[in-house]
Design a protein around this motif. Structure first.
Motif, mmCIF file in Angstrom:
data_model
loop_
_atom_site.group_PDB
_atom_site.id
_atom_site.type_symbol
_atom_site.label_atom_id
_atom_site.label_comp_id
_atom_site.label_asym_id
_atom_site.label_seq_id
_atom_site.Cartn_x
_atom_site.Cartn_y
_atom_site.Cartn_z
ATOM 1 N N THR A 164 5.332 16.410 15.288
ATOM 2 C CA THR A 164 4.665 17.718 15.252
ATOM 3 C C THR A 164 5.637 18.859 14.956
ATOM 4 N N THR A 165 6.824 18.538 14.458
ATOM 5 C CA THR A 165 7.820 19.564 14.132
ATOM 6 C C THR A 165 8.173 19.510 12.653
ATOM 7 N N THR B 82 6.007 24.348 14.767
ATOM 8 C CA THR B 82 5.328 23.274 15.484
ATOM 9 C C THR B 82 3.893 23.136 14.989
ATOM 10 N N LEU B 83 3.468 21.880 14.789
ATOM 11 C CA LEU B 83 2.137 21.574 14.282
ATOM 12 C C LEU B 83 1.225 21.097 15.399
ATOM 13 N N ALA B 84 -0.053 21.162 15.161
ATOM 14 C CA ALA B 84 -1.019 20.616 16.114
ATOM 15 C C ALA B 84 -1.172 19.112 15.928
ATOM 16 N N GLU B 85 -1.023 18.637 14.680
ATOM 17 C CA GLU B 85 -1.166 17.216 14.368
ATOM 18 C C GLU B 85 0.118 16.693 13.757
ATOM 19 N N PRO B 86 0.561 15.492 14.138
ATOM 20 C CA PRO B 86 1.827 14.964 13.624
ATOM 21 C C PRO B 86 1.725 14.548 12.151
ATOM 22 N N ALA C 239 -0.717 26.982 16.262
ATOM 23 C CA ALA C 239 -0.419 25.695 15.625
ATOM 24 C C ALA C 239 -1.656 25.084 14.977
#
Length: 353
Positions: free
Chosen positions: A247-248, A258-262, A345
């Motif tokens: 998620t980064t 930073t993301l909400a989904e990987p 995010a």
């Protein structure tokens, strides 16, 4: 059949290298900044400018393939609407529309009859005897379009067809033009620097920068997945490149998001300015994306205010945030002012480079 254009043109230090196709019934928009090569491409396809290399062909007929073949504009089945329309002021609207047919050897009475039919099609029958100088901008645009279509072209070339109109006229004329293009069974190439014209009128958009194609696709795809800073600015998105791991995303220019989904691998990172919030002091809680920033610009955008920011080394180097005028007053925004920014995010989108 498909129009195929491999355009290789050199003019001084500028080099155009585009590979274009336009299918029957399709509207393709060439969109790009001034000097990108859009008009050069249109002039080459029209036969107003010879290729230095490459090939232009339609329906198995080669129009330009140096050094052996070059068809002059009058021998190409094209219709052209120029930015300034280029109507003949000494001729009536009827004679303007009939001009292309007469130039191709059509009998005078037949040409006038066909011209009258086209003026009726574009809703200007009552202006048949009117000279162009007495027309509004929108009416002149429709006469120019009728003149271009009257010759039944295989390819319609539109060079900034709405640029000469005032803002109050553009919306109505754009809608009318879209209706005519939907009925046109030939191929249409639209050259424009206006993203709204391209998004509304085109089936496919080709983005040109510095003589090269940098992105192409359906309007919704281009709008949601820009691939250059120019396109991102057109559609109003923050855009970055980086490498994702979980998620980064580690940004190429430094910092992380930073993301909400990987996800994994090289990606574009995009999010709207409305996803960025501004605070005078560090926000409470623990937002996943929060960075100190400095205001570098403030611009009015319709009913919102766009704030340009330089962020810290821990995040994107620059940010766009859209906030309300009330928020501007509450924050007492001025250039050079330090702030704290947060990014949701869940509104960050990634797609492969």
């Amino acid at each position: 059949m498909t129009l195929y254009a491999d355009l290789q043109v050199s003019r001084g230090s500028f080099n155009l290298s585009l590979d274009l196709t336009v299918e029957p019934g399709e509207v393709v928009a060439l969109l790009g900044p001034n000097g990108a090569g859009k008009t050069t491409a249109l002039r080459a396809i029209a036969g107003l400018l010879a290729l230095n290399g490459g090939r232009i062909a339609l329906d198995g007929s080669v129009w330009d393939e140096p050094p052996r073949t070059f068809r002059t504009p009058d021998r190409r089945p094209i219709g052209v609407v120029f930015q300034d329309y280029l109507l003949f002021n000494h001729l009536s609207c009827l004679e303007n529309v009939a001009f292309g047919l007469r130039a191709r050897g059509v009998d005078k009475q037949i040409a006038r009859s066909e011209a009258a039919r086209w003026l009726e099609t574009v809703g200007l029958s009552e202006y048949a005897r009117t000279r162009p100088r007495a027309l509004s901008g929108g009416q002149a645009q429709r006469v120019a379009l009728a003149r271009a279509l009257a010759t039944d072209p295989s390819l319609l070339l539109l060079d900034e067809p709405l640029a000469a109109l005032d803002a109050s006229t553009t919306l109505h004329v754009r809608a009318e033009l879209g209706q005519h293009l939907q009925r046109f069974e030939g191929r249409t190439l639209l050259v424009t620097h206006d993203p709204l014209d391209a998004m509304v009128l085109a089936d496919r958009i080709v983005i040109v920068e510095d003589g090269q194609i940098v992105q192409e696709g359906k309007p919704t795809e281009v709008a949601h997945r820009p691939r250059t800073d120019y396109v991102a600015q057109l559609v109003g998105l923050n855009l970055y490149q980086g490498t994702a791991s979980g998620t980064t995303v580690t940004l190429t220019e430094g910092g992380t998001i930073t993301l909400a989904e990987p996800t994994t691998g090289p990606v574009h990172v995009a999010f709207p300015p409305t996803a960025v919030s501004l605070y005078p002091t560090p926000p409470s809680g623990s937002p996943r994306n929060t960075w100190p920033a400095v205001v570098t610009g403030i611009e009015q955008h319709a009913h919102t205010v766009r704030v340009r920011l330089d962020a810290s080394p821990t995040g994107p180097s620059t940010l766009l945030a859209d906030i309300t005028p009330a928020a501007v007053a509450d924050l007492h925004l001025t250039p050079g002012q330090p702030l704290h920014t947060t990014l949701k995010a869940t509104e960050v989108h990634t797609y492969p480079v």
